[in-house]
Design a protein around this motif. Structure first.
Motif, PDB file in Angstrom:
ATOM      1  N   CYS A  32      13.079  14.360  -7.591  1.00 57.35           N
ATOM      2  CA  CYS A  32      12.332  14.411  -6.342  1.00 57.35           C
ATOM      3  C   CYS A  32      11.182  13.412  -6.378  1.00 57.35           C
ATOM      4  N   ASP A  33      10.736  13.037  -5.184  1.00 56.94           N
ATOM      5  CA  ASP A  33       9.594  12.139  -5.025  1.00 56.94           C
ATOM      6  C   ASP A  33       8.893  12.519  -3.726  1.00 56.94           C
ATOM      7  N   ASP A  34       7.739  11.923  -3.506  1.00 58.36           N
ATOM      8  CA  ASP A  34       6.938  12.237  -2.325  1.00 58.36           C
ATOM      9  C   ASP A  34       7.684  11.870  -1.047  1.00 58.36           C
ATOM     10  N   ASP A  35       7.488  12.663   0.001  1.00 57.67           N
ATOM     11  CA  ASP A  35       8.123  12.348   1.278  1.00 57.67           C
ATOM     12  C   ASP A  35       7.293  11.370   2.103  1.00 57.67           C
ATOM     13  N   VAL A  36       6.107  11.029   1.618  1.00 60.36           N
ATOM     14  CA  VAL A  36       5.275  10.021   2.272  1.00 60.36           C
ATOM     15  C   VAL A  36       5.644   8.650   1.710  1.00 60.36           C
ATOM     16  N   GLU A  37       5.886   7.687   2.588  1.00 59.76           N
ATOM     17  CA  GLU A  37       6.266   6.350   2.140  1.00 59.76           C
ATOM     18  C   GLU A  37       5.149   5.717   1.308  1.00 59.76           C
ATOM     19  N   TYR A  38       5.548   5.041   0.240  1.00 62.62           N
ATOM     20  CA  TYR A  38       4.594   4.434  -0.681  1.00 62.62           C
ATOM     21  C   TYR A  38       5.099   3.041  -1.069  1.00 62.62           C
ATOM     22  N   PRO A  39       5.105   2.118  -0.078  1.00 58.67           N
ATOM     23  CA  PRO A  39       5.615   0.774  -0.359  1.00 58.67           C
ATOM     24  C   PRO A  39       4.670   0.029  -1.309  1.00 58.67           C
ATOM     25  N   SER A  52      15.381   3.196   9.193  1.00 57.48           N
ATOM     26  CA  SER A  52      16.673   3.779   8.833  1.00 57.48           C
ATOM     27  C   SER A  52      16.454   5.005   7.949  1.00 57.48           C
ATOM     28  N   LYS A  53      17.537   5.619   7.514  1.00 58.85           N
ATOM     29  CA  LYS A  53      17.434   6.777   6.620  1.00 58.85           C
ATOM     30  C   LYS A  53      17.548   6.388   5.148  1.00 58.85           C
ATOM     31  N   LYS A  54      17.680   5.097   4.872  1.00 59.00           N
ATOM     32  CA  LYS A  54      17.888   4.617   3.507  1.00 59.00           C
ATOM     33  C   LYS A  54      16.555   4.329   2.819  1.00 59.00           C
ATOM     34  N   ILE A  55      16.333   4.986   1.675  1.00 56.48           N
ATOM     35  CA  ILE A  55      15.141   4.752   0.872  1.00 56.48           C
ATOM     36  C   ILE A  55      15.373   3.551  -0.034  1.00 56.48           C
ATOM     37  N   ILE A  56      14.432   2.621  -0.028  1.00 59.80           N
ATOM     38  CA  ILE A  56      14.503   1.465  -0.910  1.00 59.80           C
ATOM     39  C   ILE A  56      13.151   1.288  -1.603  1.00 59.80           C
ATOM     40  N   GLY A  57      13.066   0.321  -2.508  1.00 57.87           N
ATOM     41  CA  GLY A  57      11.806   0.034  -3.159  1.00 57.87           C
ATOM     42  C   GLY A  57      11.954  -0.112  -4.665  1.00 57.87           C
ATOM     43  N   GLY A 198      -1.867  -2.018  -0.899  1.00 57.53           N
ATOM     44  CA  GLY A 198      -2.390  -2.647   0.310  1.00 57.53           C
ATOM     45  C   GLY A 198      -1.435  -3.672   0.895  1.00 57.53           C
ATOM     46  N   TYR A 199      -0.982  -4.612   0.073  1.00 51.17           N
ATOM     47  CA  TYR A 199      -0.057  -5.634   0.557  1.00 51.17           C
ATOM     48  C   TYR A 199       1.325  -5.050   0.850  1.00 51.17           C
ATOM     49  N   GLY A 200       1.699  -4.000   0.123  1.00 44.40           N
ATOM     50  CA  GLY A 200       2.998  -3.374   0.338  1.00 44.40           C
ATOM     51  C   GLY A 200       3.155  -2.789   1.727  1.00 44.40           C
ATOM     52  N   LEU A 201       2.028  -2.489   2.383  1.00 44.77           N
ATOM     53  CA  LEU A 201       2.099  -1.940   3.739  1.00 44.77           C
ATOM     54  C   LEU A 201       2.766  -2.896   4.715  1.00 44.77           C
ATOM     55  N   LYS A 202       2.765  -4.187   4.387  1.00 45.29           N
ATOM     56  CA  LYS A 202       3.429  -5.146   5.272  1.00 45.29           C
ATOM     57  C   LYS A 202       4.926  -4.861   5.387  1.00 45.29           C
ATOM     58  N   LEU A 203       5.467  -4.149   4.417  1.00 44.70           N
ATOM     59  CA  LEU A 203       6.895  -3.833   4.434  1.00 44.70           C
ATOM     60  C   LEU A 203       7.241  -2.794   5.497  1.00 44.70           C
ATOM     61  N   ILE A 204       6.253  -1.993   5.901  1.00 44.46           N
ATOM     62  CA  ILE A 204       6.522  -0.958   6.911  1.00 44.46           C
ATOM     63  C   ILE A 204       5.611  -1.084   8.138  1.00 44.46           C
ATOM     64  N   GLU A 205       4.525  -1.850   8.009  1.00 39.12           N
ATOM     65  CA  GLU A 205       3.564  -1.999   9.108  1.00 39.12           C
ATOM     66  C   GLU A 205       3.248  -3.476   9.337  1.00 39.12           C
TER      67      GLU A 205
END
Length: 270
Positions: A32-39, A52-57, A198-205
């Motif tokens: 298991c892992d957190d359900d909050v995105e952590y790019p 999408s429903k696919k988790i990556i990273g 901080g920079y990883g947020l660009k992947l989702i925002e």
């Protein structure tokens, strides 16, 4: 009359050994892992700007190469973080999750779980807007941070390692993106935050991160390592721990982990 008994005993022992190996090495590992995105570690893939429903990273890619090398199947669910830690700690009773991923080391956790070798490091930094600072910020010591007039801090985040412990030190914001907007509008000067986060947020925002935002790494603060955690209540806990550790060390030595990190760094620094 003795010969049949001699033959039966090895067959019986062999059956027990085979059954044990089947459980230890072949049973699917539930993680298991957190359900909050952590790019860039765990987040949902975006296709044409749609979630999408696919988790990556980084975490997903690392788990994939580790378990492929071990010839083991795994399944990962993303659930509330506190529940995830509870389920793994109580695996002997709950029987749901043997491992959790993307966690930092603490002495308290080390008492409950086997902690693997690190698969990543998070580097402490301060973010700022170059629209309001004509030169790059240089943080030679953490005392410098206390000299800024306004510091943005995310609600619920603690900044002890930055030397900022008084609540009066902060202008609290609900999200990292909100903090970036405050930096852009000069409503606060800096925001302490790990560079990758901080920079990883660009992947989702991507369209919400201001172009003026920059980061200055703080090398005087020790980096935070990320690990996988295995329940000590699992009957195969030490087997999983040693085998996963072996693969992580091998992947680091062969440069595979560096390649995984570089892949995502390329995505969020474009």
């Amino acid at each position: 009359m003795l010969q049949p008994q001699i033959l039966i005993f090895p067959m019986f022992v062999g059956l027990l050994w085979t059954t044990n190996v089947s459980y230890v090495y072949a049973k699917e590992v539930k993680i298991c892992d957190d359900d909050v995105e952590y790019p860039p570690y765990t987040y949902y893939e975006r296709i044409n700007n749609k979630v999408s429903k696919k988790i990556i990273g980084i975490t997903n890619d690392t788990l994939t190469v580790v378990f492929e090398a071990l010839n083991l199947n795994y399944h990962i669910d993303h659930i509330p973080w506190k529940r995830c830690l509870f389920e793994v700690a109580k695996f002997n009773k709950r029987k749901r999750y043997e491992m959790f991923s993307t966690g930092s080391y603490t002495l308290e956790r080390a008492e409950k779980y086997y902690v693997t070798s690190p698969f990543s490091e998070i580097y402490p930094a301060v973010f700022y807007s170059n629209a309001h600072f004509t030169a790059d910020i240089n943080v030679d010591n953490i005392e410098i941070l206390q000299k800024f007039d306004s510091v943005c801090g995310v609600l619920g985040y603690f900044y002890k390692e930055y030397g900022l412990t008084r609540e009066s030190d902060f202008i609290r914001v609900p999200t990292i993106i909100a903090g970036f907007k405050m930096l852009e509008s000069n409503r606060c000067q800096i925001m302490p935050l790990a560079i990758q986060v901080g920079y990883g947020l660009k992947l989702i925002e991507k369209h919400n991160v201001p172009e003026t935002i920059r980061a200055a790494r703080i090398k005087v603060i020790k980096s935070e390592t990320l690990h996988f955690f295995i329940s000590k209540k699992s009957p195969r806990a030490f087997e999983l721990y040693t085998k996963i550790n072996h693969e992580l060390l091998r992947l680091k030595y062969e440069g595979v982990l560096d390649e995984i990190h570089a892949k995502y760094e390329t995505l969020y620094t474009q």
